[in-house]
Design an enzyme around this catalytic site. Structure first.
Site, PDB file in Angstrom:
ATOM      1  N   HIS A   1      47.881  33.508  37.471  1.00 45.41           N
ATOM      2  CA  HIS A   1      47.426  32.347  36.705  1.00 45.41           C
ATOM      3  C   HIS A   1      47.042  32.723  35.276  1.00 45.41           C
ATOM      4  O   HIS A   1      46.752  33.882  34.969  1.00 45.41           O
ATOM      5  CB  HIS A   1      46.216  31.715  37.397  1.00 45.41           C
ATOM      6  CG  HIS A   1      45.066  32.683  37.532  1.00 45.41           C
ATOM      7  ND1 HIS A   1      44.191  32.939  36.496  1.00 45.41           N
ATOM      8  CD2 HIS A   1      44.673  33.465  38.558  1.00 45.41           C
ATOM      9  CE1 HIS A   1      43.302  33.840  36.892  1.00 45.41           C
ATOM     10  NE2 HIS A   1      43.572  34.182  38.146  1.00 45.41           N
TER      11      HIS A   1
ATOM     12  N   ARG B   1      42.929  27.336  39.259  1.00 45.90           N
ATOM     13  CA  ARG B   1      43.544  28.116  38.194  1.00 45.90           C
ATOM     14  C   ARG B   1      44.996  28.470  38.536  1.00 45.90           C
ATOM     15  O   ARG B   1      45.843  28.560  37.644  1.00 45.90           O
ATOM     16  CB  ARG B   1      42.719  29.371  37.886  1.00 45.90           C
ATOM     17  CG  ARG B   1      42.470  30.324  39.050  1.00 45.90           C
ATOM     18  CD  ARG B   1      41.392  31.319  38.650  1.00 45.90           C
ATOM     19  NE  ARG B   1      41.161  32.390  39.615  1.00 45.90           N
ATOM     20  CZ  ARG B   1      40.336  32.321  40.645  1.00 45.90           C
ATOM     21  NH1 ARG B   1      39.677  31.191  40.891  1.00 45.90           N
ATOM     22  NH2 ARG B   1      40.143  33.360  41.445  1.00 45.90           N
TER      23      ARG B   1
ATOM     24  N   GLU C   1      42.847  34.559  45.690  1.00 45.96           N
ATOM     25  CA  GLU C   1      42.412  35.858  45.187  1.00 45.96           C
ATOM     26  C   GLU C   1      41.629  36.596  46.281  1.00 45.96           C
ATOM     27  O   GLU C   1      41.117  35.988  47.228  1.00 45.96           O
ATOM     28  CB  GLU C   1      41.533  35.653  43.942  1.00 45.96           C
ATOM     29  CG  GLU C   1      40.913  36.898  43.331  1.00 45.96           C
ATOM     30  CD  GLU C   1      41.938  37.934  42.887  1.00 45.96           C
ATOM     31  OE1 GLU C   1      42.561  38.546  43.769  1.00 45.96           O
ATOM     32  OE2 GLU C   1      42.078  38.148  41.668  1.00 45.96           O
TER      33      GLU C   1
ATOM     34  N   HIS D   1      47.303  35.332  42.127  1.00 46.05           N
ATOM     35  CA  HIS D   1      46.169  36.012  41.515  1.00 46.05           C
ATOM     36  C   HIS D   1      46.455  37.515  41.415  1.00 46.05           C
ATOM     37  O   HIS D   1      47.372  38.031  42.054  1.00 46.05           O
ATOM     38  CB  HIS D   1      44.914  35.757  42.344  1.00 46.05           C
ATOM     39  CG  HIS D   1      44.629  34.304  42.539  1.00 46.05           C
ATOM     40  ND1 HIS D   1      43.793  33.583  41.724  1.00 46.05           N
ATOM     41  CD2 HIS D   1      45.136  33.412  43.430  1.00 46.05           C
ATOM     42  CE1 HIS D   1      43.770  32.318  42.108  1.00 46.05           C
ATOM     43  NE2 HIS D   1      44.574  32.186  43.146  1.00 46.05           N
TER      44      HIS D   1
END
Length: 248
Positions: free
Chosen positions: A9, A60, A87, A182
């Protein structure tokens, strides 16, 4: 030959503030949105298009995917969202400033938490407001499935089955795929695809908003991978990620 694109992201608010983010659902900065637009434009110029996008459940990642697909005029393609692409969960470190954490615990300890393969930060308490237990997006998961901290090894254990059960079958079906995720989930993919050692993976850092292209053989084995864009700027971004917990 097949291609798959991975992209971290764009810059988030907590990237900007140098905080451990993990599963905290922070938004993109203006720079992060610009990175996503630039990534989409770069993919378009390279003639890359997609049939399906895979993202995490965090905004994100989602917003970066939307912006990229808008640049490609492909907002209409299917998007599959999964917590398994979230993440790595940073446990009790989530929300803490990285440099301040180094000052408190020492650079070696924080580097161990941040970059070792099997080391995990101290877990959150179940009643901590940062815990995902009461987050409605994870209501379908049991308390046992929801992490309160994770190592990279733990992240690999959820990412690799997702690759085998969801992404690889789509590749076999001839789909052109982009994965917007991520830093640590992409590191997990890289470790699996390239059979990177536990020691080597600790040295790999992923820049925000830069398309990472994997070329795969007809048997879906990796042939090579490379970042799209200005290589000097990409290297500077990678070095900046690596230096986030340095006091030097």
């Amino acid at each position: 030959m097949h291609k798959i694109v991975f992209i971290r992201h764009g810059e988030s608010l907590w990237n900007l503030e140098n905080r451990f983010t993990g599963w905290t659902d922070v938004d993109l900065t203006e720079k992060g949105m610009e990175e996503a637009h630039a990534a989409g434009a770069l993919l378009r110029c390279e003639g890359l298009s997609f049939d399906v996008a895979f993202t995490s459940l965090l905004k994100r990642s989602l917003k970066t995917a939307w912006i990229i697909l808008e640049e490609l005029d492909e907002l209409w393609i299917p998007m599959e969202h999964s917590w398994k692409l979230n993440e790595r969960h940073y446990g009790s470190l989530q929300g803490l400033n990285k440099a301040e954490t180094v000052a408190k615990y020492g650079e070696d300890q924080v580097l161990l938490w941040r970059r070792s393969y099997s080391g995990a930060p101290l877990p959150l308490e179940p009643d901590d407001k940062r815990s995902p237990i009461n987050d409605p997006r994870y209501a379908f998961l049991s308390k046992e499935e929801l992490p309160l901290t994770e190592s990279l090894e733990d992240t690999v254990k959820r990412v690799v089955p997702y690759w085998k059960e969801n992404i690889l079958p789509a590749l076999h079906a001839g789909k052109k795929i982009i994965v917007v995720a991520h830093g640590n989930t992409i590191r997990a993919f890289m470790k699996h695809l390239d059979q990177i050692s536990e020691e080597e993976i600790s040295q790999i850092n992923i820049p925000t908003g830069v398309p990472l292209v994997y070329e795969l053989s007809d048997e879906f084995q990796p042939l090579r991978h490379y970042y799209l864009g200005d290589q000097e700027k990409i290297l500077a971004s990678i070095n900046a990620v690596a230096a986030q917990t340095s006091l030097k």
